[in-house]
Scaffold this motif. Sequence first.
Motif, PDB file in Angstrom:
ATOM      1  N   ASP A 186     -45.252 121.601  85.010  1.00  0.00           N
ATOM      2  CA  ASP A 186     -45.271 120.801  83.775  1.00  0.00           C
ATOM      3  C   ASP A 186     -44.078 119.849  83.704  1.00  0.00           C
ATOM      4  O   ASP A 186     -44.204 118.702  83.272  1.00  0.00           O
ATOM      5  N   LYS A 187     -42.930 120.352  84.134  1.00  0.00           N
ATOM      6  CA  LYS A 187     -41.687 119.555  84.016  1.00  0.00           C
ATOM      7  C   LYS A 187     -41.811 118.226  84.736  1.00  0.00           C
ATOM      8  O   LYS A 187     -41.291 117.214  84.288  1.00  0.00           O
ATOM      9  N   ALA A 188     -42.515 118.253  85.857  1.00  0.00           N
ATOM     10  CA  ALA A 188     -42.667 117.028  86.643  1.00  0.00           C
ATOM     11  C   ALA A 188     -43.825 116.172  86.139  1.00  0.00           C
ATOM     12  O   ALA A 188     -44.131 115.129  86.714  1.00  0.00           O
ATOM     13  N   GLY A 189     -44.491 116.643  85.064  1.00  0.00           N
ATOM     14  CA  GLY A 189     -45.556 115.833  84.475  1.00  0.00           C
ATOM     15  C   GLY A 189     -46.957 116.276  84.872  1.00  0.00           C
ATOM     16  O   GLY A 189     -47.945 115.636  84.517  1.00  0.00           O
ATOM     17  N   ASN A 190     -47.062 117.388  85.617  1.00  0.00           N
ATOM     18  CA  ASN A 190     -48.397 117.920  85.929  1.00  0.00           C
ATOM     19  C   ASN A 190     -48.938 118.659  84.709  1.00  0.00           C
ATOM     20  O   ASN A 190     -48.165 119.134  83.876  1.00  0.00           O
ATOM     21  N   GLN A 191     -50.240 118.741  84.615  1.00  0.00           N
ATOM     22  CA  GLN A 191     -50.848 119.454  83.491  1.00  0.00           C
ATOM     23  C   GLN A 191     -51.928 120.394  83.997  1.00  0.00           C
ATOM     24  O   GLN A 191     -52.720 120.018  84.857  1.00  0.00           O
ATOM     25  N   VAL A 192     -51.964 121.594  83.410  1.00  0.00           N
ATOM     26  CA  VAL A 192     -53.070 122.508  83.643  1.00  0.00           C
ATOM     27  C   VAL A 192     -53.733 122.752  82.287  1.00  0.00           C
ATOM     28  O   VAL A 192     -53.143 123.383  81.407  1.00  0.00           O
ATOM     29  N   ILE A 193     -54.916 122.185  82.103  1.00  0.00           N
ATOM     30  CA  ILE A 193     -55.598 122.254  80.810  1.00  0.00           C
ATOM     31  C   ILE A 193     -56.715 123.282  80.904  1.00  0.00           C
ATOM     32  O   ILE A 193     -57.630 123.137  81.720  1.00  0.00           O
TER      33      ILE A 193
END
Lengths: 321, 266
Positions: B57-64
């Motif tokens: 998440d910190k690097a801007g990835n998302q798991v929705i």
Amino acid sequence: MTASSVLVCLETVPEGGLRKAQIELVAAGRVLGPVSVALAGQAPDTLVRELGELGVSTVYTPGDADLSSHLVAPKAAWIAAVVAADQPSAVVLDNSFEGKEIAARLGVKLDAGVVTDVVALEPDGTAHKSVLAGSYEVRARATSATAVFTVKAGAGEGAPAPAATTAAVKTIEVPADAFERAARVTSRTERPKSGRPDLAEASIVVAGGRGTDGDFGPIEQLADVLGAAVGASRAATDAGWIGHDFQVGQTGKTVSPQLYISAGISGAIQQKAGMQTSKVIVAVNSDPESPVFEIADFGVVGDLFKVLPQAAEEIKRRRES
Amino acid sequence: MGDTLKIVVLVKHVPDAQFDRHIGPDKTLERSESILSELDEYALEAALQVSEARGGDKAGNQVIALTMGGPDAANALKKALQIGASSGVHVADDALAASDAWATSLVLAAAIRNIGDVDLVLTGMASTDGETSLVPAQLAERLGLPQLTFASSLEVTGRSVAVRRDSETTSDVVEAELPAVVSVTDQINEPRYPNFKGILAAKKKKIATFGLADLGIDPAQVGAAGSLTRVEQADPRPPRSAGTIITDEGDAGIKLVDFLAAQKLI
Ligand SMILES: Cc1cc2nc3c(=O)[nH]c(=O)nc-3n(C[C@H](O)[C@H](O)[C@H](O)COP(=O)(O)OP(=O)(O)OC[C@H]3O[C@@H](n4cnc5c(N)ncnc54)[C@H](O)[C@@H]3O)c2cc1C
Ligand SMILES: Nc1ncnc2c1ncn2[C@@H]1O[C@H](COP(=O)(O)O)[C@@H](O)[C@H]1O
């Protein structure tokens, strides 16, 4: 749906002719009506003759196109093209991963209802299957103009005998966009075959679980005197004692042999899902409270390392005397 | 590795198989004692591993995490958020009850389009209640995306995805470019459990709820009315009649063989 004609989809056929499971698939189709076949590969004359003897009127092939280079999508696109030409009222596929997935995509392409895991079909299109890990038996049907079924071995029992015919071979072109956005198969390795009967088709299965403590010797020994396939619980496959191919259950294989001998397996719901339709179940387990005894026709509370070798020796002794 | 990924994981809220499960008089499954489908935990774990390999998440990835189901299905999303998903999307509408795979995939595909710019859709190999394995392939078909299903391993490198898929006779490596739909088996990983930190963090994460109108779907296309399959009859399997249970007194192997002989099995 009143089935007027049925399209049965067959994967590539081995050199020696149709496999038993493929003959059964054609029989399952015959329950619903006259059968045409969509053969996802080449159609040598001997095979066309064999299909004719099974009453198949038309064999559709994709010509020289190789449908196996990409995953599922091109096959589904081609079979949809065959359906457009043949106008069947039902499509029958086998219940493998690939069969279900081709069925899934046909469902979207044709706006067709898909019933999976079918164990028996009736001429009016009623399908029988079990659900919830085998705890319910259900009758279901597709309400769409075309019905799609994926069927298990034996679903063709009670099919009318085939009226032999000469099958016509027709080439249906693979749609030009069938390979677009499809995943490529970049390597394919044949998996080693064990010398024992195939788990899914064997009439006897001897299965071991955590209770073997990693030693499948007694399981294999009894399997070999019985000419049986070897199976396993997930605890045994997860521990790496035996390959995942041998796992019976919800995320392994579903078997319904004449005889299933369960040894050192507690009988969790996910294990039962794969074996509780076996004709006769024998359980050997050291814990009398084990749930496997609730479904056993014959249960032994005892140590599998004593009971199984004794049984194997006794069978050999009786055969020799 | 450059760009970030937006991953959608499908999680279904299903009756817990540890308890007796029942089909009601309306031929639909009674949905009490439900949990996040165990087979979807593998998809969530796979998503988190792919995301974490790129900095999470910190690097801007998302798991929705995405679910379709009644009000209670939000519990599956909450569990997914505790385990590590970034946010949740819940498609809920009274009209959805009793949807078959065709209707379910119609709705989930619309929800994925609505989320927008999704790089990877991850699902379980089968729901533990429906057990059809139809939804992932139907999503790929509806979304026009490459399908890499029944993956027992998964690797995302740049914009390429490669999985291993075993069939009866072969073991294949299958590859495609993102965006793609991937379903995973229970062989792929060891799902993690929610830890205390995760449970606290989940309280701050968001769940967005959509109805059919938000997705532009006509209620007549879903639920029992819109489904293309119908269950006509559902009966509990008759319990197996009680068998003979003996305790080994040194000769159980022989008695076992007597039983097999009496049954004409040898
Ligand atoms: C999503 C999911 C999917 C699953 N899919 C499957 C599946 O496909 N197949 C499957 O099998 N499981 C599956 N499981 C796992 C299942 O829940 C059980 O954990 C598993 O079946 C247990 O295996 P077991 O019976 O060998 O081990 P255990 O439950 O540990 O039982 C071992 C048994 O051996 C007995 N024993 C020990 N020593 C001896 C001895 N010397 N002689 C005789 N008996 C002995 C013990 O009394 C005990 O009953 C799945 C689980 C989940 C969550
Ligand atoms: N109602 C749902 N909500 C979210 N995901 C679902 C739903 N139904 C199916 N899926 C996904 O699709 C996979 C296969 O389900 P199925 O086709 O029902 O066996 C599941 O493991 C889930 O990841």
